[in-house]
Design a protein around this motif. Structure first.
Motif, mmCIF file in Angstrom:
data_model
loop_
_atom_site.group_PDB
_atom_site.id
_atom_site.type_symbol
_atom_site.label_atom_id
_atom_site.label_comp_id
_atom_site.label_asym_id
_atom_site.label_seq_id
_atom_site.Cartn_x
_atom_site.Cartn_y
_atom_site.Cartn_z
ATOM 1 N N THR A 148 0.843 -1.196 0.000
ATOM 2 C CA THR A 148 0.000 0.000 0.000
ATOM 3 C C THR A 148 0.879 1.246 0.000
ATOM 4 O O THR A 148 1.724 1.415 0.878
ATOM 5 N N THR A 149 0.677 2.106 -0.972
ATOM 6 C CA THR A 149 1.392 3.378 -1.009
ATOM 7 C C THR A 149 0.642 4.372 -0.136
ATOM 8 O O THR A 149 -0.532 4.657 -0.373
ATOM 9 N N VAL A 150 1.321 4.880 0.878
ATOM 10 C CA VAL A 150 0.709 5.830 1.811
ATOM 11 C C VAL A 150 1.245 7.225 1.514
ATOM 12 O O VAL A 150 2.449 7.441 1.456
ATOM 13 N N GLY A 151 0.338 8.177 1.321
ATOM 14 C CA GLY A 151 0.728 9.556 1.066
ATOM 15 C C GLY A 151 0.489 10.410 2.295
ATOM 16 O O GLY A 151 -0.579 10.351 2.915
ATOM 17 N N LEU A 152 1.483 11.220 2.653
ATOM 18 C CA LEU A 152 1.364 12.147 3.775
ATOM 19 C C LEU A 152 1.161 13.547 3.222
ATOM 20 O O LEU A 152 2.006 14.068 2.492
ATOM 21 N N GLU A 153 0.024 14.156 3.568
ATOM 22 C CA GLU A 153 -0.249 15.495 3.075
ATOM 23 C C GLU A 153 -1.089 16.249 4.091
ATOM 24 O O GLU A 153 -1.268 15.813 5.214
ATOM 25 N N GLY A 154 -1.606 17.438 3.681
ATOM 26 C CA GLY A 154 -2.380 18.254 4.588
ATOM 27 C C GLY A 154 -3.538 18.914 3.853
ATOM 28 O O GLY A 154 -4.182 18.264 3.040
ATOM 29 N N GLY A 155 -3.697 20.224 4.080
ATOM 30 C CA GLY A 155 -2.757 21.222 4.522
ATOM 31 C C GLY A 155 -1.347 21.012 3.984
ATOM 32 O O GLY A 155 -1.131 20.444 2.929
ATOM 33 N N GLU A 156 -0.412 21.475 4.780
ATOM 34 C CA GLU A 156 1.010 21.278 4.491
ATOM 35 C C GLU A 156 1.575 20.368 5.565
ATOM 36 O O GLU A 156 1.700 20.743 6.734
ATOM 37 N N PHE A 157 1.929 19.143 5.162
ATOM 38 C CA PHE A 157 2.305 18.125 6.139
ATOM 39 C C PHE A 157 3.452 18.572 7.036
ATOM 40 O O PHE A 157 3.449 18.291 8.243
ATOM 41 N N ILE A 158 4.432 19.254 6.498
ATOM 42 C CA ILE A 158 5.627 19.584 7.278
ATOM 43 C C ILE A 158 5.303 20.520 8.442
ATOM 44 O O ILE A 158 6.092 20.657 9.377
ATOM 45 N N LEU A 159 4.116 21.148 8.435
ATOM 46 C CA LEU A 159 3.694 22.001 9.541
ATOM 47 C C LEU A 159 3.073 21.203 10.685
ATOM 48 O O LEU A 159 2.785 21.775 11.753
ATOM 49 N N HIS A 160 2.855 19.923 10.484
ATOM 50 C CA HIS A 160 2.323 19.066 11.547
ATOM 51 C C HIS A 160 3.318 19.076 12.711
ATOM 52 O O HIS A 160 4.525 18.918 12.505
ATOM 53 N N PRO A 161 2.862 19.269 13.950
ATOM 54 C CA PRO A 161 3.804 19.335 15.082
ATOM 55 C C PRO A 161 4.603 18.053 15.290
ATOM 56 O O PRO A 161 5.661 18.086 15.939
ATOM 57 N N GLN A 162 4.133 16.924 14.753
ATOM 58 C CA GLN A 162 4.869 15.658 14.871
ATOM 59 C C GLN A 162 5.392 15.180 13.512
ATOM 60 O O GLN A 162 5.648 13.990 13.330
ATOM 61 N N ALA A 163 5.578 16.094 12.580
ATOM 62 C CA ALA A 163 5.967 15.705 11.224
ATOM 63 C C ALA A 163 7.224 14.848 11.208
ATOM 64 O O ALA A 163 7.279 13.805 10.536
ATOM 65 N N GLU A 164 8.262 15.258 11.923
ATOM 66 C CA GLU A 164 9.523 14.514 11.928
ATOM 67 C C GLU A 164 9.333 13.124 12.529
ATOM 68 O O GLU A 164 9.856 12.128 12.007
#
Length: 364
Positions: A72-88
């Motif tokens: 399964t290919t999982v895509g991380l997005e938002g909004g802008e994903f890198i702004l997620h407080p737990q992005a890293e």
């Protein structure tokens, strides 16, 4: 874009999900993990929603589902994903436990994106670019063109990278040609999408012309490419046929079953799991049920079956590219009349007997 193995796997997945609807597996899972966004896009008003996030724990629970496999290919997005407080932390978890994940970004925080991609190595990076500098600022409300180019120049040799172009009422086929040229210049991939009024993105209340009948007026105001743009598009079949067939769908001639909802799914930042990206039909919420119960439960199966047979209401690339590829590949193996015995009636043009190959040959 796709290998022989990809086509073979998706064919087997289609058979499994058709014959074993209680045990469907996902080919794609898009996680809208946050509504936080620093863009002010005209075609996406997610930045006007209240800020909310799916936590790392929420995402880990989703990923434990039986319908999610290592393929399964999982895509991380938002909004802008890198702004997620737990992005890293989220990307670090995916690198270790599910490396088959992709990242989508507007690249308005270029240093953070570059550093995160180098540390956590997503399988693919998708970068939004809807035209040149002036178009970018007009359509996205930010002067971000140079930051996108900064990310492309930094990462084009380090990770598979695609420029994501969205044809909309706020740009043109000339902007499409421009982005294709940028992709050629940097030797990166380009993916073409066409704007649709997705419920989650809070579509504009009116079209650029002020028409309150948004869906129909937006269709009319999207410029169908012509001339030299077709030559550039034809170099990638998935882009060419998706754009070329749009006018047939817009005119009401093209009808395909929506099989993508049987193997492609999204999860919103509030935990809602919609039937698809286009309709405001929610199958359930991950805070109340497991993803397996939501996706493969009795109520979901009935809803999926009904909409799969009847719905032809969008031209969103996340769904319709899957359907185009499925049926065109079936036509490579079987005559159209035989496909319709098990798939159901479908048509590419106003002529119900027209095949994919014949139609595409006529317009190329």
């Amino acid at each position: 874009m796709y290998s022989i193995n990809d086509y073979a796997y998706n064919g087997l997945l289609y058979l499994n999900n058709t014959m074993r609807p209680r045990h469907k597996r996902l080919s794609q899972l898009m996680i809208y993990s946050t509504t936080a966004c620093q863009s002010r896009c005209k075609h996406c008003n997610i930045w006007q929603k209240k800020v909310e996030h799916l936590s790392l724990e929420d995402i880990q629970r989703i990923m434990q589902s039986r319908c999610v496999t290592k393929r399964t290919t999982v895509g991380l997005e938002g909004g802008e994903f890198i702004l997620h407080p737990q992005a890293e932390d989220i990307m670090a978890w995916f690198r270790e436990h599910h490396p088959n994940y992709t990242l989508l970004s507007n690249c308005l925080a270029p240093r953070r994106i570059i550093d995160a991609v180098r540390r956590h190595q997503p399988r693919h990076l998708y970068v939004s670019l809807d035209g040149g500098r002036e178009t970018y600022q007009r359509m996205r409300g930010r002067d971000g063109y140079d930051r996108v180019i900064e990310v492309v120049e930094a990462l084009k040799e380090e990770v598979p990278l695609s420029l994501m172009f969205c044809l909309s009422p706020w740009n043109s086929s000339d902007d499409m040609a421009y982005v294709i040229d940028v992709a050629k210049h940097y030797s990166v991939d380009v993916r073409i999408g066409i704007y649709g009024t997705m419920a989650y993105m809070k579509a504009p209340l009116s079209s650029p012309e002020g028409d309150t009948n948004v869906s129909s007026s937006l269709k009319k105001s999207i410029e169908v490419p012509s001339g030299a743009v077709w030559g550039a598009l034809s170099q990638t079949q998935e882009n060419f046929d998706f754009v070329a067939l749009y006018d047939e769908w817009r005119s009401g001639h093209l009808r395909l079953r929506c099989q993508s909802i049987m193997s492609c799914l999204v999860v919103h930042s509030n935990g809602d799991v919609p039937l698809c990206q286009n309709l405001d039909v929610v199958l359930g919420n991950i805070h109340d049920q497991t993803l397996d119960e939501i996706f493969n439960g009795s109520a979901a199966r009935q809803t999926q079956c009904r909409y799969s047979r009847q719905c032809n209401d969008c031209w969103i690339n996340f769904h319709r590219k899957y359907d185009i590829i499925l049926v065109r590949n079936l036509e490579r193996l079987l005559p159209k009349w035989l496909i319709e015995k098990f798939y159901g009636q479908y048509q590419w043009t106003a002529d119900p007997k027209q095949t994919y190959r014949k139609h595409l040959n006529e317009i190329q």
